[in-house]
Scaffold this motif. Sequence first.
Motif, mmCIF file in Angstrom:
data_model
loop_
_atom_site.group_PDB
_atom_site.id
_atom_site.type_symbol
_atom_site.label_atom_id
_atom_site.label_comp_id
_atom_site.label_asym_id
_atom_site.label_seq_id
_atom_site.Cartn_x
_atom_site.Cartn_y
_atom_site.Cartn_z
ATOM 1 N N UNK A 247 42.106 26.562 16.492
ATOM 2 C CA UNK A 247 42.509 25.199 16.861
ATOM 3 C C UNK A 247 41.652 24.167 16.132
ATOM 4 N N UNK A 248 40.352 24.445 16.023
ATOM 5 C CA UNK A 248 39.459 23.537 15.303
ATOM 6 C C UNK A 248 39.824 23.484 13.822
ATOM 7 N N UNK A 249 40.068 24.639 13.215
ATOM 8 C CA UNK A 249 40.409 24.676 11.793
ATOM 9 C C UNK A 249 41.713 23.937 11.511
ATOM 10 N N UNK A 250 42.672 24.062 12.398
ATOM 11 C CA UNK A 250 43.935 23.333 12.224
ATOM 12 C C UNK A 250 43.700 21.827 12.278
ATOM 13 N N UNK A 251 42.787 21.405 13.158
ATOM 14 C CA UNK A 251 42.448 19.983 13.244
ATOM 15 C C UNK A 251 41.802 19.506 11.941
ATOM 16 N N UNK A 252 40.878 20.284 11.412
ATOM 17 C CA UNK A 252 40.211 19.910 10.164
ATOM 18 C C UNK A 252 41.204 19.859 9.010
ATOM 19 N N UNK A 253 42.078 20.840 8.958
ATOM 20 C CA UNK A 253 43.077 20.889 7.881
ATOM 21 C C UNK A 253 44.015 19.685 7.929
ATOM 22 N N UNK A 254 44.459 19.342 9.130
ATOM 23 C CA UNK A 254 45.480 18.303 9.262
ATOM 24 C C UNK A 254 44.905 16.894 9.193
ATOM 25 N N UNK A 255 43.661 16.707 9.671
ATOM 26 C CA UNK A 255 43.130 15.350 9.806
ATOM 27 C C UNK A 255 42.086 14.975 8.751
ATOM 28 N N UNK A 256 41.432 15.954 8.135
ATOM 29 C CA UNK A 256 40.299 15.612 7.257
ATOM 30 C C UNK A 256 40.300 16.438 5.978
ATOM 31 N N UNK A 257 41.355 16.318 5.163
ATOM 32 C CA UNK A 257 41.420 17.136 3.942
ATOM 33 C C UNK A 257 40.382 16.760 2.889
ATOM 34 N N UNK A 258 39.788 15.571 2.990
ATOM 35 C CA UNK A 258 38.856 15.129 1.955
ATOM 36 C C UNK A 258 37.396 15.377 2.258
ATOM 37 N N UNK A 259 37.095 16.107 3.326
ATOM 38 C CA UNK A 259 35.705 16.350 3.732
ATOM 39 C C UNK A 259 35.370 17.823 3.547
#
Length: 625
Positions: A247-259
């Motif tokens: 769930x955390x990885x999906x959040x990072x993928x969807x919301x913060x692709x540039x970090x």
Amino acid sequence: MGIGSITFLTLHVRPSAQAVPLAAGCLAAALPPERQRDCRLLDFTLRDPIERIVAAVVDTDPDLLVLPVYVWNRRQLAAVVRNIRRNRPQLKILAGGPEASARPAALLAEGICDLVLRGEGETTFPELVDALDRDDGWQQMAGLCWLEAEGMRVNPFPATPLAPEQLPSPWLSGVLKPQPGGGVLWETARGCAFGCDFCFDAGGQRRVRPLPDERLEAELELFCEAGVGQVWILDSTFNHPPQRGKKLLQLLRDRAPGIHFHLEAKADFLDRETAALLAEIDCSVQVGLQSADPDVLRRVHRPFNPRVFVQAMNLLNSEQVTYGLDLIYGLPGDDFAGFCRSLDFALGFAPNHLDIFPLAILPGTDLASRAEREGIVWQQEPPYEIRATPQLPEEDLERCRELAAAVDLFYNTGRAVGLLPGLLQSLGVEAVDFFQDFTRWLKEEQGIFREALLDTESWTSPEVLAMQESYIQHLLMQRQRLDLLPAALDLLRYHFHHAETSLGPEVLPAESTPEPAEAWRRPWRLAAGARLIPFHYEIVDLLDMEGAELEEIAAMLRPVGSVALFIRRGSEVWCESLEEDFQRLLKGSDGIHSPETIFAGGIETEQGQEMLAFALAEGLLVSTS
């Protein structure tokens, strides 16, 4: 005493994107907004002069000084406090953090502080500040320790820590402000579900308290809006349970692709879906191996299944996830031969980097309570490293230390992950034998003092690259395989400069460029993030043979020579072979000579101006001003 101004002093190990005063920020964020306005957060490192630190603290004129104390900064803080006391003998000083929680009596006896606050401070700290302000009732505060005439007074820990939804966010409160291109320490959970005897993370509770999804989403949005470059996720095992990690990885993928994200994982819970999600994110993952011996790990209550670990690493490799491994030498029951087997096991996966540490007997851990019975000898003061164990006498411990330093220099600093497996195969040697001989060569044939070898942080990357090139040449000459030298050196240089470029400044296209005729007569310089690297082979042909053995490269390619340009755009590194005239332009742009002078009639002006226009538009050449 009245509490007006509060100063938080954080001493970091070194200047870095990770040097974020998170503990101080969490405590300050727990205060009411009107109190937060009276807080000052000071950041220094162990490299800063004590006089400068003291002057900065005194200049804030605090009524209360708060010190987060860790293994790495305790000694320096003691020296800082001694100097502060000369200026402000009545200043009230409060210490917290892991070192304070584990050894309150030692900190109080040394005079580092007047009060110690053990455990998580968000519950007690606001109440303590109010009580100190009134000078009444602070003696009943949970988790507080102080000295009285009769000895140390120790109040019990709070019955329960704050629920995750009650913990204030230092980021959303504005106490800590993310910086463009900077780094962030980001808590996604507290605690640990595991109980490794040498570790302090579980805090005796062996449970995880995830922070609320709403908070994480809001903080991540803030980081993206601020243009943060890197985020270190503070979660001992982000992928336990696996569904929480996904769930955390999906959040990072969807919301913060540039970090770029740094995560810590446990191999037991790395499945195919998690590996695939990691591959979709700009990230690096640290996996704790510690030892490859199940019996050794069982003695410190850390279950280990080699088959499961191999499967997990194969998944990461198949998805081309960047990851590193941790090893510890000196664990109870482990000896030098066992450490060498663990090192060979770890290097067999070709991790991106390998962090190797001596065992530390940290106060407050289960291992500390029985280390003496186990026959372990260790430092009684920070950093608490072992000096000997029944299975690892001092002489063998020093051999481990040298081997760890050799790996850190050649493999980590030298970015040798792309070269080492093929080199070992061509030489027919095991990894441990290679690094032991590298250590011997440095000391006996290069005259490197042992102390200099062990001080790996003092070596620069270019120094290590030169060291690697010399050692590889020595090995191949020794084995009469100089036919492999061009391929070995080219692979070494490619992976080294690719990694260094990925960590260096970005080269961005120019927003505007001058007229061609004007630009032709002006001097330019190569962009800071651009690298021009010579190779024995044509770099394009070499990259086409990715994964080939050294013998194949030497047999298939001719050493015709080439120069490659390395630059970074976002998270991607570009490597391009340069034609001769373009090489000449970029190499000659030294901030003194103009393109007109560099070519001196050796090229048609129109052709040269077109080439220059491209270099300027792509940001490869920049103004000297």
